[in-house]
Design an enzyme around this catalytic site. Structure first.
Site, PDB file in Angstrom:
ATOM      1  N   THR A  64       0.971  -1.322  -0.102  1.00 33.45           N
ATOM      2  CA  THR A  64       0.057   0.051   0.028  1.00 33.45           C
ATOM      3  C   THR A  64       0.896   1.486  -0.109  1.00 33.45           C
ATOM      4  O   THR A  64       1.715   1.304   0.579  1.00 33.45           O
ATOM      5  CB  THR A  64      -0.907   0.014   1.114  1.00 33.45           C
ATOM      6  OG1 THR A  64      -1.776   1.357   1.322  1.00 33.45           O
ATOM      7  CG2 THR A  64      -0.186  -0.034   2.552  1.00 33.45           C
ATOM      8  N   SER A  65       0.169   2.244  -0.748  1.00 34.19           N
ATOM      9  CA  SER A  65       0.768   3.744  -0.652  1.00 34.19           C
ATOM     10  C   SER A  65       0.266   4.326   0.586  1.00 34.19           C
ATOM     11  O   SER A  65       0.761   5.477   0.711  1.00 34.19           O
ATOM     12  CB  SER A  65       0.406   4.471  -1.855  1.00 34.19           C
ATOM     13  OG  SER A  65      -1.019   4.328  -2.158  1.00 34.19           O
ATOM     14  N   LYS A 123      -2.071   2.445   6.831  1.00 41.02           N
ATOM     15  CA  LYS A 123      -2.271   1.073   6.771  1.00 41.02           C
ATOM     16  C   LYS A 123      -0.965   0.164   7.037  1.00 41.02           C
ATOM     17  O   LYS A 123      -1.022  -0.876   7.783  1.00 41.02           O
ATOM     18  CB  LYS A 123      -2.571   0.713   5.259  1.00 41.02           C
ATOM     19  CG  LYS A 123      -3.937   1.096   4.888  1.00 41.02           C
ATOM     20  CD  LYS A 123      -4.203   0.310   3.531  1.00 41.02           C
ATOM     21  CE  LYS A 123      -5.529   1.074   2.778  1.00 41.02           C
ATOM     22  NZ  LYS A 123      -5.331   0.508   1.237  1.00 41.02           N
ATOM     23  N   GLU A 141      -5.578  -0.870 -11.586  1.00 44.23           N
ATOM     24  CA  GLU A 141      -6.761  -1.660 -10.985  1.00 44.23           C
ATOM     25  C   GLU A 141      -7.665  -1.842 -12.038  1.00 44.23           C
ATOM     26  O   GLU A 141      -8.137  -1.217 -12.752  1.00 44.23           O
ATOM     27  CB  GLU A 141      -7.377  -0.700  -9.918  1.00 44.23           C
ATOM     28  CG  GLU A 141      -6.549  -0.612  -8.639  1.00 44.23           C
ATOM     29  CD  GLU A 141      -7.363  -0.485  -7.250  1.00 44.23           C
ATOM     30  OE1 GLU A 141      -8.478  -0.303  -7.276  1.00 44.23           O
ATOM     31  OE2 GLU A 141      -6.648  -0.350  -6.381  1.00 44.23           O
ATOM     32  N   ASP A 187      -6.912  -4.290  -0.609  1.00 41.81           N
ATOM     33  CA  ASP A 187      -7.871  -3.603  -1.496  1.00 41.81           C
ATOM     34  C   ASP A 187      -9.138  -3.495  -0.485  1.00 41.81           C
ATOM     35  O   ASP A 187      -9.569  -4.467   0.139  1.00 41.81           O
ATOM     36  CB  ASP A 187      -8.108  -3.941  -2.933  1.00 41.81           C
ATOM     37  CG  ASP A 187      -8.728  -2.831  -3.692  1.00 41.81           C
ATOM     38  OD1 ASP A 187      -8.666  -1.720  -3.163  1.00 41.81           O
ATOM     39  OD2 ASP A 187      -9.262  -3.193  -4.696  1.00 41.81           O
ATOM     40  N   GLY A 191     -11.260   8.692   4.170  1.00 39.47           N
ATOM     41  CA  GLY A 191     -12.441   8.033   3.540  1.00 39.47           C
ATOM     42  C   GLY A 191     -13.663   8.586   3.775  1.00 39.47           C
ATOM     43  O   GLY A 191     -14.016   9.433   4.382  1.00 39.47           O
ATOM     44  N   LYS A 244     -11.129   1.732  16.488  1.00 39.26           N
ATOM     45  CA  LYS A 244     -11.598   1.517  14.939  1.00 39.26           C
ATOM     46  C   LYS A 244     -10.715   0.015  14.695  1.00 39.26           C
ATOM     47  O   LYS A 244     -11.514  -0.895  13.910  1.00 39.26           O
ATOM     48  CB  LYS A 244     -11.226   2.668  14.057  1.00 39.26           C
ATOM     49  CG  LYS A 244     -11.434   2.026  12.608  1.00 39.26           C
ATOM     50  CD  LYS A 244     -11.384   3.370  11.413  1.00 39.26           C
ATOM     51  CE  LYS A 244     -11.392   2.703  10.023  1.00 39.26           C
ATOM     52  NZ  LYS A 244     -10.858   3.669   9.115  1.00 39.26           N
ATOM     53  N   HIS A 280     -12.959  -3.485   9.059  1.00 37.75           N
ATOM     54  CA  HIS A 280     -12.841  -4.416   8.104  1.00 37.75           C
ATOM     55  C   HIS A 280     -11.281  -4.727   8.088  1.00 37.75           C
ATOM     56  O   HIS A 280     -10.971  -6.103   7.835  1.00 37.75           O
ATOM     57  CB  HIS A 280     -13.301  -4.079   6.752  1.00 37.75           C
ATOM     58  CG  HIS A 280     -13.012  -2.561   6.471  1.00 37.75           C
ATOM     59  ND1 HIS A 280     -13.144  -1.621   7.331  1.00 37.75           N
ATOM     60  CD2 HIS A 280     -12.193  -2.176   5.546  1.00 37.75           C
ATOM     61  CE1 HIS A 280     -12.676  -0.623   6.846  1.00 37.75           C
ATOM     62  NE2 HIS A 280     -12.039  -0.823   5.679  1.00 37.75           N
TER      63      HIS A 280
END
Ligand code: ITT
Length: 184
Positions: free
Chosen positions: A2-3, A7, A31, A60, A136, A158, A163
């Site tokens: 990931t960028s 994360k 993508e 993702d 986001g 969180k 997820h």
């Protein structure tokens, strides 16, 4: 992988106890248009392997709004950049069902073996954005059992229910199993 630096920190803290170190790569992949996060992840793994990369971990994620048949789903980053949170709220105007879920798929190719794991967090779309934390779609997502949005709870809280937090735990468990089974 990931960028997204946040994360990377989440992955590091889950995998450090296993003695696994993770580093960040600037390598990009196209993508593809796909119906599922898993398809996107598998295609990206293939592209990166094609570029000669080895021992790769990628992820993702997306927000799936049930009354919108799962939109924005795999197109979540694009939707956030274009219609934004307000656009999602407008699409839900007048709809009874405001349920949604976040999903995260992690794919890895390690020591020539490839696998994917997923994590999901169910909840509802708030009537208006609220909160400053996170990123986001966090300000409009209220996880099940909560009355606050993801943007109104701490990052630690969180991670415990999200997820991505769940996918990372599943990923760590999968790796632990593979390490235990590996011949010594
Ligand atoms: P990379 O692909 O570079 O890792 P990204 O920001 O595009 O970073 P994802 O593909 O994982 O991240 O997520 C796609 C979009 O889904 C992201 O832009 C957000 O709009 C949304 N999203 C994913 N996880 C989220 C979360 O925990 N909270 C809020 N929005 C999230």
């Amino acid at each position: 992988m990931t960028s997204n630096r946040g994360k990377l920190a989440e992955f590091r803290s889950a995998l450090a106890p296993l003695g696994i170190e993770i580093t960040h790569s600037e390598e990009e992949c196209d993508e593809i248009q796909a119906d599922s996060l898993r398809e996107v992840v598998l295609s990206c793994l293939d592209q990166l392997k094609g570029k000669g990369m080895r021992d790769i971990v990628i992820d993702d994620s997306g927000l799936f709004v049930h009354a919108l048949n799962g939109f924005p789903g795999v197109y979540s980053s694009y939707a956030l950049r274009t219609i934004g949170m307000d656009g999602i709220l407008r699409l839900l105007d007048g709809k009874q069902d405001r349920s949604a879920h976040f999903e995260c798929c992690i794919g890895a190719s390690i020591g020539g073996e490839e696998f994917t794991v997923s994590g999901r967090c169910d909840g509802t779309i708030a009537l208006a954005p609220s909160g400053e934390e996170g990123f986001g779609f966090d300000p409009i997502f209220v996880p099940s059992g909560y009355y606050r949005t993801f943007a109104e709870i701490s990052i630690t809280e969180k991670n415990g229910i999200s997820h991505r937090g769940r996918a990372i735990q599943a990923f760590a468990a999968e790796l632990r199993g593979r390490i235990d089974e590996a011949p010594r």
